[in-house]
Design an enzyme around this catalytic site. Structure first.
Site, PDB file in Angstrom:
ATOM      1  N   ILE A   1      48.102   8.465  33.193  1.00  0.00           N
ATOM      2  CA  ILE A   1      46.826   8.725  32.902  1.00  0.00           C
ATOM      3  C   ILE A   1      47.399   9.895  34.218  1.00  0.00           C
ATOM      4  CG2 ILE A   1      44.969   8.689  34.292  1.00  0.00           C
ATOM      5  CD1 ILE A   1      44.568   5.589  33.746  1.00  0.00           C
ATOM      6  N   LEU A   2      46.305  11.672  33.058  1.00  0.00           N
ATOM      7  CA  LEU A   2      46.832  12.462  32.913  1.00  0.00           C
ATOM      8  C   LEU A   2      45.995  12.676  34.542  1.00  0.00           C
ATOM      9  CD1 LEU A   2      47.371  14.185  30.043  1.00  0.00           C
ATOM     10  CD2 LEU A   2      49.358  13.943  31.642  1.00  0.00           C
TER      11      LEU A   2
ATOM     12  N   HIS B   1      42.704   6.683  20.425  1.00  0.00           N
ATOM     13  CA  HIS B   1      42.706   5.381  21.006  1.00  0.00           C
ATOM     14  C   HIS B   1      42.773   3.934  20.075  1.00  0.00           C
ATOM     15  CE1 HIS B   1      41.556   2.618  25.049  1.00  0.00           C
ATOM     16  NE2 HIS B   1      40.908   3.137  23.640  1.00  0.00           N
TER      17      HIS B   1
ATOM     18  N   ASP C   1      39.723   7.763  28.960  1.00  0.00           N
ATOM     19  CA  ASP C   1      38.926   8.179  27.099  1.00  0.00           C
ATOM     20  C   ASP C   1      37.954   8.229  27.312  1.00  0.00           C
ATOM     21  OD1 ASP C   1      41.662   6.951  26.495  1.00  0.00           O
ATOM     22  OD2 ASP C   1      40.589   5.164  27.244  1.00  0.00           O
TER      23      ASP C   1
ATOM     24  N   ASN D   1      43.709  12.748  21.579  1.00  0.00           N
ATOM     25  CA  ASN D   1      44.221  11.592  22.222  1.00  0.00           C
ATOM     26  C   ASN D   1      43.867  10.825  21.231  1.00  0.00           C
ATOM     27  OD1 ASN D   1      44.945   9.688  24.053  1.00  0.00           O
ATOM     28  ND2 ASN D   1      43.334   8.717  24.277  1.00  0.00           N
TER      29      ASN D   1
ATOM     30  N   ARG E   1      52.080  11.900  41.040  1.00  0.00           N
ATOM     31  CA  ARG E   1      51.735  11.859  39.949  1.00  0.00           C
ATOM     32  C   ARG E   1      51.200  13.635  39.153  1.00  0.00           C
ATOM     33  NH1 ARG E   1      47.455   8.815  39.773  1.00  0.00           N
ATOM     34  NH2 ARG E   1      46.778   9.469  36.908  1.00  0.00           N
TER      35      ARG E   1
ATOM     36  N   ASP F   1      37.199  14.834  33.357  1.00  0.00           N
ATOM     37  CA  ASP F   1      35.348  14.354  33.753  1.00  0.00           C
ATOM     38  C   ASP F   1      34.910  12.810  34.918  1.00  0.00           C
ATOM     39  OD1 ASP F   1      36.374  12.683  32.061  1.00  0.00           O
ATOM     40  OD2 ASP F   1      34.567  12.503  30.337  1.00  0.00           O
TER      41      ASP F   1
HETATM   42  C1  GAR Z   1      48.487   3.238  19.344  1.00  0.00           C
HETATM   43  O1  GAR Z   1      48.270   2.294  19.165  1.00  0.00           O
HETATM   44  C2  GAR Z   1      47.745   4.335  20.551  1.00  0.00           C
HETATM   45  O2  GAR Z   1      45.942   4.328  19.618  1.00  0.00           O
HETATM   46  C3  GAR Z   1      47.935   3.182  21.663  1.00  0.00           C
HETATM   47  O3  GAR Z   1      49.252   3.385  21.607  1.00  0.00           O
HETATM   48  C4  GAR Z   1      49.712   3.342  20.686  1.00  0.00           C
HETATM   49  C5  GAR Z   1      50.983   4.048  20.326  1.00  0.00           C
HETATM   50  O4  GAR Z   1      51.701   4.204  19.387  1.00  0.00           O
HETATM   51  N1  GAR Z   1      47.346   4.229  23.062  1.00  0.00           N
HETATM   52  C6  GAR Z   1      47.019   4.331  23.707  1.00  0.00           C
HETATM   53  O5  GAR Z   1      46.726   3.097  24.064  1.00  0.00           O
HETATM   54  C7  GAR Z   1      46.239   5.154  24.515  1.00  0.00           C
HETATM   55  N2  GAR Z   1      45.482   4.752  25.800  1.00  0.00           N
HETATM   56  P1  GAR Z   1      52.759   4.913  18.641  1.00  0.00           P
HETATM   57  O6  GAR Z   1      53.890   5.012  20.212  1.00  0.00           O
HETATM   58  O7  GAR Z   1      53.322   4.002  17.390  1.00  0.00           O
HETATM   59  O8  GAR Z   1      52.532   5.673  18.484  1.00  0.00           O
END
Ligand code: GAR
Length: 203
Positions: free
Chosen positions: A89-90, A106, A144, A104, A62, A140
């Site tokens: 995860i980066l 979330h 998230d 990001n 990764r 950190d």
């Molecule tokens: C979004 O709802 C975003 O909040 C979630 O993936 C979806 C992507 O939707 N992200 C995560 O869960 C990150 N942990 P999209 O491809 O239609 O933008």
């Protein structure tokens, strides 16, 4: 501001950025992801934006994959990285290349329900208020856990279907993520000097 977007899936948040800030407050200069067939790439190509997929299988590990992504984004001139549904995860390798320059979106009210399957976690828990958090991603050690930029909430007192909750939350995401990019692009976000994980927004 020149921004890069990382996406793994449908790319509706990428589309919201294309429809609002792209060509205005910010220029999307690259779209990268981990899944070559992601519909997000079609949206980017449709807007004439360079795309590149970095499947894990092409790299030793990764960290090597993340170094290659960071190299490509820097070559494209990216100053800010937006994670718009990026589901890997980066590693610290990547985070160290863009300090306080990764944002990001979330689908929960952090710090509740970090990580994968956030909406399922919230539905299983039985919460009655759902929400969205836009936050900085920093090295950190957590997932998230970075400083919160914007949050929005939605009362769904009887929600029991994660897909319906996701559909209800998406308009909030599509509003908050572009707004966060606008704020960052105009330099309106700084850290609180006395409590460094707090962000101060000059509105
Ligand atoms: C979004 O709802 C975003 O909040 C979630 O993936 C979806 C992507 O939707 N992200 C995560 O869960 C990150 N942990 P999209 O491809 O239609 O933008």
């Amino acid at each position: 501001m020149r921004i890069a977007v990382l996406a793994s899936g449908q790319g509706t948040n990428l589309q919201a950025l294309l429809d609002t800030v792209h060509g205005r407050e910010a220029q999307i200069v690259a779209v990268a992801g981990d899944r070559p067939g992601a519909p997000a790439f079609d949206r980017a190509r449709g807007a004439g934006i360079p795309t590149r997929a970095f499947p894990l299988g092409d790299f030793a590990d990764r960290a090597a994959r993340d170094a290659a992504i960071a190299d490509w984004l820097v070559r494209q001139g990216a100053e800010l990285v937006v994670l718009a549904g990026y589901m890997a995860i980066l590693t610290p390798t990547f985070l160290g290349r863009f300090p306080d320059r990764i944002v990001n979106v979330h689908p929960s009210l952090l710090p509740a329900f970090p990580g994968l399957r956030a909406i399922e976690q919230a539905v299983d828990y039985g919460v009655r208020v759902f929400g969205v958090t836009v936050h900085l991603v920093v090295d950190d050690g957590g997932v998230d856990t970075g400083p919160v930029l914007l949050q929005g909430s939605l009362e769904l007192p009887d929600a029991d279907d994660p897909e319906a909750v996701h559909a209800a939350l998406q308009p909030l995401e599509h509003e908050l993520l572009p707004e966060a990019v606008r704020l960052l692009a105009r330099g309106a976000v700084r850290r609180d000097p006395t409590r460094p994980r707090r962000l101060i927004i000059d509105r």
